[in-house]
Design an enzyme around this catalytic site. Structure first.
Site, short mmCIF file in Angstrom:
data_model
loop_
_atom_site.label_atom_id
_atom_site.label_comp_id
_atom_site.label_asym_id
_atom_site.label_seq_id
_atom_site.Cartn_x
_atom_site.Cartn_y
_atom_site.Cartn_z
N ASP A 55 0.85 -1.19 0.00
CA ASP A 55 0.00 0.00 0.00
C ASP A 55 0.88 1.23 0.00
OD1 ASP A 55 -2.93 0.88 0.27
OD2 ASP A 55 -1.84 2.22 1.62
N1 LIG Z 1 2.89 3.76 -12.75
C1 LIG Z 1 2.96 4.43 -11.57
N2 LIG Z 1 2.12 4.07 -10.56
C2 LIG Z 1 2.23 4.78 -9.40
C3 LIG Z 1 3.14 5.84 -9.22
N3 LIG Z 1 2.97 6.32 -7.95
C4 LIG Z 1 2.00 5.59 -7.36
N4 LIG Z 1 1.56 4.65 -8.23
C5 LIG Z 1 0.49 3.66 -8.03
O1 LIG Z 1 -0.50 4.24 -7.21
C6 LIG Z 1 -1.19 3.17 -6.55
C7 LIG Z 1 -1.24 3.51 -5.08
O2 LIG Z 1 -2.49 3.08 -4.60
P1 LIG Z 1 -2.65 1.80 -3.62
O3 LIG Z 1 -3.92 1.97 -2.90
O4 LIG Z 1 -1.39 1.59 -2.86
O5 LIG Z 1 -2.74 0.55 -4.60
P2 LIG Z 1 -3.88 0.22 -5.65
O6 LIG Z 1 -3.46 0.72 -6.99
O7 LIG Z 1 -5.21 0.68 -5.16
O8 LIG Z 1 -3.84 -1.36 -5.75
P3 LIG Z 1 -4.01 -2.42 -4.55
O9 LIG Z 1 -2.62 -2.92 -4.24
O10 LIG Z 1 -4.89 -3.48 -5.15
O11 LIG Z 1 -4.63 -1.68 -3.38
C8 LIG Z 1 -0.40 1.90 -6.79
O12 LIG Z 1 -1.01 1.13 -7.82
C9 LIG Z 1 0.95 2.43 -7.26
O13 LIG Z 1 1.61 1.51 -8.10
C10 LIG Z 1 4.00 6.19 -10.31
O14 LIG Z 1 4.82 7.11 -10.26
N5 LIG Z 1 3.89 5.45 -11.46
#
Ligand SMILES: Nc1nc2c(ncn2[C@@H]2O[C@H](COP(=O)(O)OP(=O)(O)OP(=O)(O)O)[C@@H](O)[C@H]2O)c(=O)[nH]1
Length: 206
Positions: free
Chosen positions: A83
């Site tokens: 997360d």
């Molecule tokens: N491609 C990319 N993704 C990013 C970047 N910064 C943050 N993220 C994405 O932002 C999301 C952060 O949200 P989370 O709630 O941690 O994860 P999520 O996408 O909801 O996915 P889950 O693990 O299923 O909860 C993640 O998917 C990270 O990979 C970036 O600079 N580039």
């Protein structure tokens, strides 16, 4: 392009309790055999029950909840959950729902330094065995309304896919003056400490 031979030595593919294509891509680029499963955790409910927790501790609790939820269904697998929480002087930001939400995020982040707390939890035998958090700090340029609009035009709908409304490996790089922290931590999965822990469990060939 043929896949590089896997460097994963587990009896079954690593189970990633995440819907994030970015996280899956980071592991596959490191030649790990990966399978993904949606964690099915109500993150907002966990957050509501975690009042008073620091943003960093909240990220770790959410990563553990995700890994634990999937590991309970797959006790024979090595599972990781993750997360990422954006922390602006103690205020937690979530992924923006739409362009207007992304514009509002950027209006508050511009000209200031925010932290990204990227947490990972590792589960074996059906329960979380360890977890850790790595923090990156990013200093965003003062963008102005026109700058935000131009960026959002260029970045498109991808801005709702990350907590800070930017993809650093894409046009998001234009937003920053200074970045302190590891690239994979910013993308949401701190690879160096994760690989060290997997290696310590005899799960990697290198
Ligand atoms: N491609 C990319 N993704 C990013 C970047 N910064 C943050 N993220 C994405 O932002 C999301 C952060 O949200 P989370 O709630 O941690 O994860 P999520 O996408 O909801 O996915 P889950 O693990 O299923 O909860 C993640 O998917 C990270 O990979 C970036 O600079 N580039």
């Amino acid at each position: 392009m043929p896949h590089a031979p896997s460097l994963w030595r587990g009896p079954a593919p690593l189970l990633l309790a995440s819907t994030s294509p970015t996280r899956r891509g980071l592991l596959e680029s490191a030649a790990l055999a990966v399978e993904t499963r949606a964690p099915g955790v109500d993150e907002r409910a966990v957050e509501a029950a975690s009042a008073g927790l620091s943003p960093l501790a909240l990220a770790e609790r959410l990563a553990s909840a995700k890994a634990g939820a999937v590991a309970a269904q797959a006790p024979d697998r090595v599972v990781i959950g993750a997360d990422q929480v954006l922390d602006l002087d103690g205020t937690v930001f979530h992924k923006p729902a739409d362009r207007a939400g992304a514009a509002a995020h950027l209006a508050r982040l511009q000209g200031r330094t925010h932290a990204l707390h990227s947490a990972v939890a590792l589960a074996v035998d059906g329960t979380v065995a360890e977890s850790f958090v790595v923090t990156a700090r990013l200093t965003m340029r003062p963008l102005g309304e026109a700058g935000i609009a131009a960026y959002l035009d260029a970045a498109g709908p991808a801005v709702t896919g990350s907590v800070g409304a930017y993809q650093l490996e894409g046009v998001g790089i234009h937003l920053f003056d200074r970045i302190e922290g590891d690239h994979s931590t910013i993308l949401g999965l701190p690879l160096l400490p994760l690989l060290a822990r997997l290696r310590g469990r005899g799960l990697l060939a290198v």
